[in-house]
Design a protein around this motif. Structure first.
Motif, mmCIF file in Angstrom:
data_model
loop_
_atom_site.group_PDB
_atom_site.id
_atom_site.type_symbol
_atom_site.label_atom_id
_atom_site.label_comp_id
_atom_site.label_asym_id
_atom_site.label_seq_id
_atom_site.Cartn_x
_atom_site.Cartn_y
_atom_site.Cartn_z
ATOM 1 N N ALA A 1 -41.161 30.406 -11.435
ATOM 2 C CA ALA A 1 -39.879 29.860 -10.979
ATOM 3 C C ALA A 1 -39.829 28.339 -10.986
ATOM 4 O O ALA A 1 -38.783 27.754 -11.226
ATOM 5 N N GLU A 2 -40.951 27.689 -10.733
ATOM 6 C CA GLU A 2 -40.927 26.223 -10.666
ATOM 7 C C GLU A 2 -40.976 25.558 -12.044
ATOM 8 O O GLU A 2 -40.845 24.358 -12.152
ATOM 9 N N TYR A 3 -41.138 26.343 -13.095
ATOM 10 C CA TYR A 3 -41.187 25.797 -14.455
ATOM 11 C C TYR A 3 -39.784 25.765 -15.039
ATOM 12 O O TYR A 3 -39.202 26.799 -15.353
ATOM 13 N N LEU A 4 -39.246 24.577 -15.163
ATOM 14 C CA LEU A 4 -37.922 24.387 -15.744
ATOM 15 C C LEU A 4 -38.051 23.386 -16.884
ATOM 16 O O LEU A 4 -38.649 22.326 -16.709
ATOM 17 N N HIS A 5 -37.513 23.742 -18.037
ATOM 18 C CA HIS A 5 -37.584 22.834 -19.176
ATOM 19 C C HIS A 5 -36.182 22.375 -19.563
ATOM 20 O O HIS A 5 -35.241 23.173 -19.604
ATOM 21 N N LEU A 6 -36.094 21.092 -19.867
ATOM 22 C CA LEU A 6 -34.845 20.521 -20.335
ATOM 23 C C LEU A 6 -34.557 21.046 -21.735
ATOM 24 O O LEU A 6 -35.440 21.065 -22.598
ATOM 25 N N ASN A 7 -33.347 21.509 -21.950
ATOM 26 C CA ASN A 7 -32.876 21.921 -23.271
ATOM 27 C C ASN A 7 -31.617 21.140 -23.580
ATOM 28 O O ASN A 7 -30.796 20.889 -22.685
ATOM 29 N N ILE A 8 -31.468 20.771 -24.844
ATOM 30 C CA ILE A 8 -30.322 19.991 -25.276
ATOM 31 C C ILE A 8 -29.654 20.731 -26.433
ATOM 32 O O ILE A 8 -30.331 21.179 -27.358
ATOM 33 N N VAL A 9 -28.333 20.848 -26.363
ATOM 34 C CA VAL A 9 -27.586 21.474 -27.448
ATOM 35 C C VAL A 9 -27.611 20.528 -28.640
ATOM 36 O O VAL A 9 -27.216 19.364 -28.536
ATOM 37 N N SER B 1 -40.416 19.110 -23.557
ATOM 38 C CA SER B 1 -41.534 19.457 -22.670
ATOM 39 C C SER B 1 -42.337 18.202 -22.358
ATOM 40 O O SER B 1 -42.408 17.281 -23.176
ATOM 41 N N SER B 2 -42.928 18.169 -21.190
ATOM 42 C CA SER B 2 -43.753 17.011 -20.835
ATOM 43 C C SER B 2 -45.099 17.090 -21.553
ATOM 44 O O SER B 2 -45.596 18.168 -21.876
ATOM 45 N N ILE B 3 -45.649 15.932 -21.808
ATOM 46 C CA ILE B 3 -46.961 15.838 -22.449
ATOM 47 C C ILE B 3 -48.022 16.041 -21.372
ATOM 48 O O ILE B 3 -47.964 15.413 -20.308
ATOM 49 N N LYS B 4 -48.964 16.918 -21.666
ATOM 50 C CA LYS B 4 -50.049 17.198 -20.722
ATOM 51 C C LYS B 4 -51.369 16.753 -21.317
ATOM 52 O O LYS B 4 -51.637 16.994 -22.503
#
Length: 124
Positions: free
Chosen positions: A15-23, A40-43
């Protein structure tokens, strides 16, 4: 209508994993469909596509270095996306700037990870 640059968070995994998506497209065939471009963030120690690295602040949601995850571009119904935004499954964020959209789109043909079916939308 979902315009190019519309941005929102999509749950992925816990639930805490949210990724930004762009149209990334105004409209594709069939007409209700859009391409969603995930960020996605760089790890540390985890491979990432270096084609389009995004700095902190390039979008208000980006608070650590991130990258465009070209491998995971998806085709989704605009109607379904709108319903998910209305019912809270997706969380609306500020739209991406024209400069950010241009940077992301420029990386589509440059990335070794962009699927051929995605390239077809930008070659026509």
């Amino acid at each position: 209508m979902l315009a190019i640059g519309t941005a929102f968070l999509v749950p992925s995994g816990p639930a805490e994993y949210l990724h930004l998506n762009i149209v990334g497209t105004a409209q594709i065939e069939p007409p209700d469909m859009r391409l969603l471009i995930p960020i996605s963030s760089i790890k540390d120690g985890v491979f990432h596509d270096q084609t389009c690295v995004l700095d902190v602040g390039e979008h208000p949601f980006i608070t650590k270095p991130s990258f465009v995850f070209y491998r995971h571009i998806q085709q989704r119904s605009a109607t379904k996306i709108s319903m998910c935004l209305e019912n809270g499954d997706f969380i609306a964020k500020d739209s991406a700037s024209e400069a950010l959209i241009a940077k992301i789109i420029a990386g589509i043909p440059a990335s070794n990870f962009t699927a051929p079916w995605v390239l077809n939308f930008f070659q026509n």
